[in-house]
Design a protein around this motif. Structure first.
Motif, mmCIF file in Angstrom:
data_model
loop_
_atom_site.group_PDB
_atom_site.id
_atom_site.type_symbol
_atom_site.label_atom_id
_atom_site.label_comp_id
_atom_site.label_asym_id
_atom_site.label_seq_id
_atom_site.Cartn_x
_atom_site.Cartn_y
_atom_site.Cartn_z
ATOM 1 N N ASP A 46 11.803 -3.617 -7.544
ATOM 2 C CA ASP A 46 10.888 -2.701 -8.222
ATOM 3 C C ASP A 46 9.514 -2.728 -7.572
ATOM 4 O O ASP A 46 8.889 -1.673 -7.362
ATOM 5 N N GLN A 47 9.043 -3.924 -7.233
ATOM 6 C CA GLN A 47 7.734 -4.050 -6.603
ATOM 7 C C GLN A 47 7.667 -3.357 -5.249
ATOM 8 O O GLN A 47 6.704 -2.667 -4.932
ATOM 9 N N VAL A 48 8.704 -3.555 -4.456
ATOM 10 C CA VAL A 48 8.688 -3.062 -3.074
ATOM 11 C C VAL A 48 9.168 -1.613 -2.972
ATOM 12 O O VAL A 48 8.509 -0.769 -2.337
ATOM 13 N N VAL A 49 10.298 -1.324 -3.581
ATOM 14 C CA VAL A 49 10.897 0.005 -3.441
ATOM 15 C C VAL A 49 10.230 1.035 -4.338
ATOM 16 O O VAL A 49 9.860 2.130 -3.888
ATOM 17 N N ASN A 50 10.056 0.697 -5.616
ATOM 18 C CA ASN A 50 9.513 1.677 -6.563
ATOM 19 C C ASN A 50 7.993 1.768 -6.530
ATOM 20 O O ASN A 50 7.428 2.865 -6.610
ATOM 21 N N LYS A 51 7.325 0.620 -6.415
ATOM 22 C CA LYS A 51 5.862 0.615 -6.441
ATOM 23 C C LYS A 51 5.234 0.662 -5.056
ATOM 24 O O LYS A 51 4.028 0.824 -4.926
ATOM 25 N N GLY A 52 6.058 0.461 -4.019
ATOM 26 C CA GLY A 52 5.565 0.570 -2.650
ATOM 27 C C GLY A 52 4.673 -0.564 -2.184
ATOM 28 O O GLY A 52 3.896 -0.409 -1.235
ATOM 29 N N ILE A 53 4.778 -1.728 -2.826
ATOM 30 C CA ILE A 53 3.963 -2.878 -2.418
ATOM 31 C C ILE A 53 4.560 -3.505 -1.159
ATOM 32 O O ILE A 53 5.759 -3.749 -1.091
ATOM 33 N N LYS A 54 3.735 -3.766 -0.184
ATOM 34 C CA LYS A 54 4.201 -4.340 1.081
ATOM 35 C C LYS A 54 3.803 -5.817 1.144
ATOM 36 O O LYS A 54 2.618 -6.142 1.234
ATOM 37 N N TYR A 55 4.789 -6.687 1.083
ATOM 38 C CA TYR A 55 4.540 -8.122 1.154
ATOM 39 C C TYR A 55 4.741 -8.613 2.586
ATOM 40 O O TYR A 55 5.676 -8.206 3.274
ATOM 41 N N ASP A 56 3.844 -9.506 3.013
ATOM 42 C CA ASP A 56 3.957 -10.108 4.340
ATOM 43 C C ASP A 56 4.791 -11.378 4.308
ATOM 44 O O ASP A 56 5.382 -11.770 5.313
ATOM 45 N N LEU A 57 4.835 -12.043 3.154
ATOM 46 C CA LEU A 57 5.549 -13.315 3.034
ATOM 47 C C LEU A 57 6.071 -13.480 1.616
ATOM 48 O O LEU A 57 5.380 -13.167 0.648
ATOM 49 N N CYS A 58 7.287 -13.996 1.525
ATOM 50 C CA CYS A 58 7.868 -14.327 0.230
ATOM 51 C C CYS A 58 8.323 -15.786 0.274
ATOM 52 O O CYS A 58 8.922 -16.218 1.256
ATOM 53 N N VAL A 59 8.029 -16.532 -0.791
ATOM 54 C CA VAL A 59 8.478 -17.922 -0.918
ATOM 55 C C VAL A 59 9.382 -17.997 -2.144
ATOM 56 O O VAL A 59 8.954 -17.622 -3.248
#
Length: 296
Positions: free
Chosen positions: A180-193
């Motif tokens: 939801d964060q990435v696909v629907n809201k378009g947030i681009k994360y550089d790193l995930c832990v």
């Protein structure tokens, strides 16, 4: 002897303890762990460092009372003592060694499942202390199994909750929230832990690979001895054999063979299984203590 300064119940069978351990508190960093023993006959129990206070000389741990040793730990009260509290062990989060100004340019997401919230907390706190906001997703089966939510809310840029049954936050899995964060809201994360149950980390890493997000997975759930000698935390990362306790606990989540690691965990539970793994893996079965050179 190491005194229990504070104890509280976080959720069903999940306990938080502050332990007076001045030497450990002086040196520990987010991502590292300690090994505790109740007495000279006790089992060695590796636990990730949840928090630390260098001025008070305390180190916080969180554990789930499932086995015989952790159930005995749960019976200890404030003012009681651990015989051993050894650490810090393992390697600190890779973010600790990065340039702060470069780190501030990154959009970082933490994904915690169940008790995995405990090792996520000190990393988020460290970033907060250095002026770096990050997003955090905490998942659990239901609201009664969520831990450290309010503590994390105070230091996270944004906090999202997911429960399987919908009793708190989003009804669904942590992967649903990531999507939801990435696909629907378009947030681009550089790193995930990601830190939590193996199956959760596997599917979170599969999703972040698909989304093109660099991902670190902490493999502390598979540690037993904590020195590499038992061979329990042996895993394959890319083309290499690694040991979570001496080489990690953090690894590239997109290179970890989660299926192999989960299968080994099941096999390792029985004496016959441990012997089978020892024979099959030969010299590569042990990682060594990292000090004696026996791992080479």
């Amino acid at each position: 002897m190491f005194k229990i300064m504070k104890k509280r119940l976080l959720a069903d069978n999940i306990y938080y303890m502050d332990i007076e351990a001045r030497n450990v508190s002086k040196r520990c960093l987010p991502g590292e762990f300690v090994i505790v023993k109740l007495d000279k006959y006790g089992e060695r129990i590796p636990l990730t460092i949840t928090d630390y206070d260098r001025q008070k000389g305390t180190v916080a741990i969180v554990f789930q009372a499932l086995g015989a040793s952790t159930r005995l730990m749960a019976e200890l009260e404030e003012g009681d003592y651990f015989m051993d509290f050894v650490g810090p062990l393992g390697n600190a989060s890779e973010m600790i060694s990065e340039d702060i100004e470069e780190l501030k340019k990154k959009k970082i997401l933490f994904v915690a499942g169940g008790v995995g919230t405990a090792p996520v907390y000190p990393q988020v706190k460290w970033l907060h202390e250095h002026g770096i906001p990050c997003d955090v997703i905490i998942g659990a089966r239901n609201k009664d199994l969520l831990i450290l939510v309010e503590e994390t809310r105070k230091i996270a840029g944004n906090l999202y909750i997911a429960t399987d049954d919908g009793t708190a936050g989003t009804k669904g899995l942590v992967t649903d929230v990531i999507k939801d964060q990435v696909v629907n809201k378009g947030i681009k994360y550089d790193l995930c832990v990601v830190i939590g149950p193996m199956i959760m980390m596997k599917f979170a890493c599969m999703l972040t690979k698909e989304l093109g997000i660099k991902t670190i997975a902490s493999m502390n759930p598979i540690m037993v001895d904590g020195t590499g000698m038992c061979g329990a935390c042996r895993l394959t990362v890319g083309d290499s054999v690694k040991f979570a306790c001496v080489d990690g606990p953090e690894f590239d989540g997109h290179l970890i063979n989660f299926d192999e690691a989960m299968k080994r965990m099941q096999t390792y539970k029985t004496e016959e299984g441990r012997e089978l793994l020892r024979v099959q893996e030969g010299e590569s079965h042990h990682g060594g203590c990292g000090i004696c050179g026996g791992e080479k």
